[in-house]
Design a protein around this motif. Structure first.
Motif, PDB file in Angstrom:
ATOM      1  N   MET A   1     -13.413  31.051 -43.387  1.00 54.11           N
ATOM      2  CA  MET A   1     -13.361  32.240 -43.721  1.00 54.11           C
ATOM      3  C   MET A   1     -14.376  32.373 -45.176  1.00 54.11           C
ATOM      4  N   ALA A   2     -14.776  33.689 -45.640  1.00 54.81           N
ATOM      5  CA  ALA A   2     -15.635  33.897 -46.664  1.00 54.81           C
ATOM      6  C   ALA A   2     -15.453  35.283 -47.296  1.00 54.81           C
ATOM      7  N   ASP A   3     -15.956  35.293 -48.204  1.00 57.37           N
ATOM      8  CA  ASP A   3     -15.956  36.866 -48.919  1.00 57.37           C
ATOM      9  C   ASP A   3     -16.924  37.809 -48.278  1.00 57.37           C
ATOM     10  N   LEU A   4     -16.444  39.122 -48.189  1.00 56.60           N
ATOM     11  CA  LEU A   4     -17.362  39.988 -47.733  1.00 56.60           C
ATOM     12  C   LEU A   4     -18.037  40.631 -49.024  1.00 56.60           C
ATOM     13  N   ILE A   5     -19.490  40.812 -48.975  1.00 54.47           N
ATOM     14  CA  ILE A   5     -19.926  41.379 -50.254  1.00 54.47           C
ATOM     15  C   ILE A   5     -20.639  42.549 -49.953  1.00 54.47           C
ATOM     16  N   SER A  23     -20.954  48.612 -54.382  1.00 47.87           N
ATOM     17  CA  SER A  23     -21.076  47.158 -54.467  1.00 47.87           C
ATOM     18  C   SER A  23     -19.562  46.736 -54.684  1.00 47.87           C
ATOM     19  N   ILE A  24     -18.937  46.233 -53.837  1.00 48.52           N
ATOM     20  CA  ILE A  24     -17.723  45.342 -54.234  1.00 48.52           C
ATOM     21  C   ILE A  24     -17.610  43.940 -53.359  1.00 48.52           C
ATOM     22  N   ARG A  25     -16.827  43.207 -53.796  1.00 49.48           N
ATOM     23  CA  ARG A  25     -16.308  41.942 -53.000  1.00 49.48           C
ATOM     24  C   ARG A  25     -14.939  41.885 -52.467  1.00 49.48           C
ATOM     25  N   ILE A  26     -14.752  41.431 -51.331  1.00 46.88           N
ATOM     26  CA  ILE A  26     -13.449  41.387 -50.685  1.00 46.88           C
ATOM     27  C   ILE A  26     -13.293  39.925 -50.071  1.00 46.88           C
ATOM     28  N   SER A  27     -12.433  39.208 -50.710  1.00 42.82           N
ATOM     29  CA  SER A  27     -12.018  37.986 -50.279  1.00 42.82           C
ATOM     30  C   SER A  27     -11.387  37.802 -49.015  1.00 42.82           C
ATOM     31  N   PRO A  28     -11.263  36.674 -48.443  1.00 41.19           N
ATOM     32  CA  PRO A  28     -10.559  36.401 -47.159  1.00 41.19           C
ATOM     33  C   PRO A  28      -9.240  36.778 -47.359  1.00 41.19           C
ATOM     34  N   GLN A 178       1.280  43.060 -36.517  1.00 44.65           N
ATOM     35  CA  GLN A 178       0.372  42.054 -36.051  1.00 44.65           C
ATOM     36  C   GLN A 178      -0.710  41.623 -36.974  1.00 44.65           C
ATOM     37  N   LEU A 179      -1.439  43.092 -37.290  1.00 42.23           N
ATOM     38  CA  LEU A 179      -2.480  42.847 -38.086  1.00 42.23           C
ATOM     39  C   LEU A 179      -2.306  42.173 -39.520  1.00 42.23           C
ATOM     40  N   SER A 180      -1.136  42.425 -40.021  1.00 43.78           N
ATOM     41  CA  SER A 180      -0.927  41.871 -41.325  1.00 43.78           C
ATOM     42  C   SER A 180      -0.707  40.255 -40.974  1.00 43.78           C
ATOM     43  N   GLY A 181      -0.067  39.936 -39.959  1.00 44.97           N
ATOM     44  CA  GLY A 181      -0.088  38.648 -39.615  1.00 44.97           C
ATOM     45  C   GLY A 181      -1.517  37.831 -39.516  1.00 44.97           C
ATOM     46  N   TYR A 182      -2.489  38.724 -39.024  1.00 46.03           N
ATOM     47  CA  TYR A 182      -3.909  38.087 -38.771  1.00 46.03           C
ATOM     48  C   TYR A 182      -4.306  37.752 -40.388  1.00 46.03           C
ATOM     49  N   CYS A 183      -4.228  38.788 -41.226  1.00 45.09           N
ATOM     50  CA  CYS A 183      -4.476  38.575 -42.811  1.00 45.09           C
ATOM     51  C   CYS A 183      -3.801  37.346 -43.287  1.00 45.09           C
ATOM     52  N   ALA A 184      -2.732  37.070 -42.917  1.00 46.45           N
ATOM     53  CA  ALA A 184      -1.853  35.804 -43.645  1.00 46.45           C
ATOM     54  C   ALA A 184      -2.653  34.741 -43.044  1.00 46.45           C
ATOM     55  N   ASN A 185      -3.342  34.609 -41.880  1.00 39.44           N
ATOM     56  CA  ASN A 185      -4.119  33.569 -41.460  1.00 39.44           C
ATOM     57  C   ASN A 185      -5.431  33.522 -41.851  1.00 39.44           C
ATOM     58  N   GLY A 186      -5.878  34.388 -42.986  1.00 40.97           N
ATOM     59  CA  GLY A 186      -7.122  34.287 -43.557  1.00 40.97           C
ATOM     60  C   GLY A 186      -8.156  35.221 -43.104  1.00 40.97           C
ATOM     61  N   ARG A 187      -7.898  36.086 -42.024  1.00 38.27           N
ATOM     62  CA  ARG A 187      -8.874  36.940 -41.473  1.00 38.27           C
ATOM     63  C   ARG A 187      -8.942  38.159 -42.427  1.00 38.27           C
ATOM     64  N   THR A 188      -9.818  38.913 -42.463  1.00 36.03           N
ATOM     65  CA  THR A 188     -10.241  40.089 -43.415  1.00 36.03           C
ATOM     66  C   THR A 188     -10.167  41.204 -42.602  1.00 36.03           C
ATOM     67  N   ILE A 189      -9.406  42.223 -42.951  1.00 31.76           N
ATOM     68  CA  ILE A 189      -9.086  43.723 -42.280  1.00 31.76           C
ATOM     69  C   ILE A 189      -9.513  44.798 -43.222  1.00 31.76           C
ATOM     70  N   ILE A 190     -10.314  45.703 -42.747  1.00 33.45           N
ATOM     71  CA  ILE A 190     -10.785  46.943 -43.474  1.00 33.45           C
ATOM     72  C   ILE A 190     -10.487  48.091 -42.444  1.00 33.45           C
ATOM     73  N   THR A 191      -9.500  48.851 -42.835  1.00 33.96           N
ATOM     74  CA  THR A 191      -8.981  49.876 -41.704  1.00 33.96           C
ATOM     75  C   THR A 191      -8.978  51.214 -42.715  1.00 33.96           C
ATOM     76  N   ILE A 192      -9.289  52.267 -41.892  1.00 39.09           N
ATOM     77  CA  ILE A 192      -9.080  53.593 -42.228  1.00 39.09           C
ATOM     78  C   ILE A 192      -7.652  54.251 -41.846  1.00 39.09           C
ATOM     79  N   LEU A 193      -7.053  54.445 -42.562  1.00 37.38           N
ATOM     80  CA  LEU A 193      -5.597  55.035 -42.543  1.00 37.38           C
ATOM     81  C   LEU A 193      -5.532  56.218 -43.062  1.00 37.38           C
ATOM     82  N   HIS A 194      -4.814  57.226 -42.541  1.00 35.71           N
ATOM     83  CA  HIS A 194      -4.597  58.482 -43.070  1.00 35.71           C
ATOM     84  C   HIS A 194      -3.298  58.591 -43.637  1.00 35.71           C
TER      85      HIS A 194
END
Length: 258
Positions: A1-5, A23-28, A178-194
């Motif tokens: 896993m890596a940073d998204l820049i 310009s932002i940096r998002i960690s895993p 379920q998606l929160s569980g993926y983040c706990a395992n190191g995946r990065t999620i960027i999602t639009i929520l209203h």
């Protein structure tokens, strides 16, 4: 896993800036919510990160510029879910979801495609739809099938445009958990929520977008939501204290009319 820049990532169409350089940096392992009014540029931001629209600047992951990758390489790196879920062919749900493994070739058959499809259908709560043609599904069911097709690839980066907007409350919480569980395992999620009530419970970082600009990048907190929601969304949030010692619940109150 890596940073998204994101390095001065922007989108201009016919001389109009749809997304000002960002310009932002998002960690895993981060669950990032993108929040803003309709037409603010949220979907444009996700498409720019995914390399699906002409951009200036760059989005980089693990030292690779996403926009310069071949489509098959990009599909192995990130999963992108658009707002619309129009299916061109009336194929069974299991076949539609299996298409999410196409970019992996022989690697996608490890353990058997069928087993992987069954696993993700069960995880998304739609195992009973496996053999139903996708053109006979409700709008909410189609939305979950589209999400399952993205999730089956197990990419390290997920870009999701309103993944739960068409779903009932129970399914919204099931999938976001379920998606929160993926983040706990190191995946990065960027999602639009209203729904800020969902944002307040699931996101750990919020990108506030207005008129094509990233106007704020905050951790998820009541103070951040109280500060930015009224200006960007036109209504101030309210907070209800539970009977015990749990966190406050966010809601919006209708305006009283005379």
């Amino acid at each position: 896993m890596a940073d998204l820049i994101l390095d001065q990532l922007g989108v201009t169409l016919q001389g109009r800036a749809l997304l000002h350089p960002t310009s932002i940096r998002i960690s895993p392992g981060r669950f990032v919510a993108v929040v803003g009014a309709n037409g603010a540029g949220k979907s444009t931001l996700l498409r720019a990160i995914a390399g699906l629209t002409p951009i200036c600047g760059a989005a980089q992951y693990a030292g690779r510029t996403i926009g310069s990758l071949r489509p098959i390489e990009r599909a192995q790196l990130l999963g992108y879910l658009p707002q619309a879920h129009d299916f061109a062919w009336a194929m069974p749900v299991r076949d539609k979801v299996a298409l999410g493994l196409y970019a992996f070739g022989d690697r996608g058959t490890e353990g058997g495609v069928g087993a992987q499809v069954d696993m993700i259908l069960s995880a998304c709560g739609i195992a009973d739809l496996a053999d139903r043609p996708v053109d006979r599904l409700s709008g909410g069911e189609r939305a979950v099938v589209a999400l399952a097709r993205v999730l089956i690839a197990q990419t390290p980066l997920l870009l999701l445009d309103e993944p739960v907007a068409a779903l009932d409350i129970g399914r919204q919480y099931q999938l976001l958990e379920q998606l929160s569980g993926y983040c706990a395992n190191g995946r990065t999620i960027i999602t639009i929520l209203h729904d800020l009530a969902l944002v307040s419970q699931f996101a750990d970082r919020i990108l506030w977008v207005d008129s094509g600009k990233l106007v704020a990048d905050t951790e998820n907190s009541p103070d951040a939501i109280n500060t930015h929601a009224p200006r960007l969304l036109g209504r101030a949030p309210q907070w209800a204290k539970p009977a015990g010692n749990g966190p406050a619940t966010l809601f919006f109150k209708r305006e009283e009319t005379e």
